[in-house]
Scaffold this motif. Structure first.
Motif, PDB file in Angstrom:
ATOM      1  N   LYS A   1       0.817  -1.211   0.000  1.00 28.59           N
ATOM      2  CA  LYS A   1       0.000   0.000   0.000  1.00 28.59           C
ATOM      3  C   LYS A   1       0.849   1.258   0.000  1.00 28.59           C
ATOM      4  N   ASP A   2       1.865   1.305   0.854  1.00 26.02           N
ATOM      5  CA  ASP A   2       2.702   2.500   0.952  1.00 26.02           C
ATOM      6  C   ASP A   2       4.133   2.242   0.490  1.00 26.02           C
ATOM      7  N   ALA A   3       4.356   1.084  -0.125  1.00 25.65           N
ATOM      8  CA  ALA A   3       5.715   0.738  -0.544  1.00 25.65           C
ATOM      9  C   ALA A   3       6.008   1.300  -1.933  1.00 25.65           C
TER      10      ALA A   3
ATOM     11  N   ILE B   1      12.583  -4.577  -7.788  1.00 24.28           N
ATOM     12  CA  ILE B   1      13.470  -4.312  -6.657  1.00 24.28           C
ATOM     13  C   ILE B   1      12.910  -3.138  -5.865  1.00 24.28           C
ATOM     14  N   PHE B   2      12.951  -3.235  -4.536  1.00 23.09           N
ATOM     15  CA  PHE B   2      12.477  -2.165  -3.665  1.00 23.09           C
ATOM     16  C   PHE B   2      13.684  -1.294  -3.293  1.00 23.09           C
ATOM     17  N   PRO B   3      13.833  -0.108  -3.932  1.00 23.67           N
ATOM     18  CA  PRO B   3      15.055   0.693  -3.756  1.00 23.67           C
ATOM     19  C   PRO B   3      15.383   1.056  -2.313  1.00 23.67           C
ATOM     20  N   GLU B   4      14.386   1.464  -1.540  1.00 25.28           N
ATOM     21  CA  GLU B   4      14.659   1.878  -0.166  1.00 25.28           C
ATOM     22  C   GLU B   4      15.138   0.701   0.674  1.00 25.28           C
ATOM     23  N   VAL B   5      14.508  -0.445   0.504  1.00 24.06           N
ATOM     24  CA  VAL B   5      14.933  -1.637   1.235  1.00 24.06           C
ATOM     25  C   VAL B   5      16.316  -2.063   0.754  1.00 24.06           C
ATOM     26  N   PHE B   6      16.524  -2.018  -0.544  1.00 21.11           N
ATOM     27  CA  PHE B   6      17.796  -2.409  -1.158  1.00 21.11           C
ATOM     28  C   PHE B   6      18.947  -1.574  -0.600  1.00 21.11           C
TER      29      PHE B   6
ATOM     30  N   THR C   1       2.705  -9.766  -0.953  1.00 17.21           N
ATOM     31  CA  THR C   1       1.706 -10.533  -1.694  1.00 17.21           C
ATOM     32  C   THR C   1       1.243  -9.765  -2.919  1.00 17.21           C
ATOM     33  N   GLU C   2       0.918 -10.527  -3.968  1.00 15.30           N
ATOM     34  CA  GLU C   2       0.346  -9.968  -5.201  1.00 15.30           C
ATOM     35  C   GLU C   2       1.212  -8.858  -5.795  1.00 15.30           C
ATOM     36  N   LEU C   3       2.527  -9.036  -5.771  1.00 10.93           N
ATOM     37  CA  LEU C   3       3.432  -8.057  -6.383  1.00 10.93           C
ATOM     38  C   LEU C   3       3.355  -8.218  -7.904  1.00 10.93           C
TER      39      LEU C   3
END
Length: 230
Positions: A29-31, A39-44, A107-109
């Motif tokens: 929702k907020d990611a 790839i999730f840049p902030e997490v990466f 989920t559901e990416l």
């Protein structure tokens, strides 16, 4: 009143099990993620900063761009895998102290390229990279796993999904049932496969058979039978 559907019977229990194993649930929702590679840049950046403490954000973002370029290759992810497992220079994964990595489940990416997409039920992220996904089906749906395998085969032949195929290291398919050893097809149970552009091969785990004990029991039964004939 409890609704018994695929989410309540298999997806949510699978997510809860992953959380118990140490994964953190990440809501979409907020990611924010890079739709080109998922790839999730902030997490990466946050995860790689922890395992590469002398790198700055700009270097880590350039590394993300390098990964994106590697995923364009028509090599079933070989170049990316070699970079993923590299233990010198800037590391994508800390293999020496594995607990230092960041583990998430979503989920559901959507794996999307223009007007084509598919959405795995559960995607596993390590350091913000979608390295594995899980497809879960309701029990007693004998065509569910086979149908999912056929869909994967079609999707992975599609060049629009090339980066999503190349970044994936493992695929898991389960309908939360006991294995049917008499079936020639993967219909019941949990199966895993590595990516293929043509036809992924389903495998499954088995407890190692104690052959010594089996031989002893067989010999005992034979001896008993022969003794009865004397």
């Amino acid at each position: 009143m409890t609704t018994f559907n695929e989410d309540s019977r298999v997806k949510i229990p699978a997510i809860l099990h992953l959380i118990r194993l140490g994964y953190s649930y990440l809501s979409l929702k907020d990611a924010r993620w890079d739709a080109d590679t998922n790839i999730f840049p902030e997490v990466f950046v946050s995860a790689l900063k922890r395992i590469n403490p002398f790198a700055d954000e700009a270097e880590l973002l350039r590394l993300k761009d390098e990964v994106s370029l590697l995923l364009e290759n028509e090599d079933l992810g070989k170049a990316f895998y070699e970079r993923l497992t590299e233990r010198s220079g800037l590391r994508l994964i800390d293999f020496e102290n594995f607990a230092r990595n960041t583990f998430n489940v979503v989920t559901e990416l959507p794996c999307q390229n223009k007007d084509e997409e598919f959405r795995p039920d559960i995607t596993i992220l390590i350091n913000g990279m979608p390295l594995a996904f899980i497809e879960v089906k309701k029990p007693n749906n004998k065509e569910g796993v086979l149908a999912e395998r056929n869909r994967i085969r079609t999707r992975f032949q599609n060049s629009k999904f090339r980066k999503f195929v190349n970044i994936t290291q493992l695929m898991i398919f389960s309908n939360n049932m006991e294995y049917d050893d008499g079936s020639p097809e993967p219909i019941e149970g949990a199966f895993y496969a590595t990516p293929s552009y043509t036809d992924p091969v389903f495998n499954y785990f088995r407890d190692e058979e104690d052959l010594g004990r089996t031989v002893t029991l067989l010999a005992s039964r034979l001896n008993g039978g022969l003794g009865g004939m004397e």
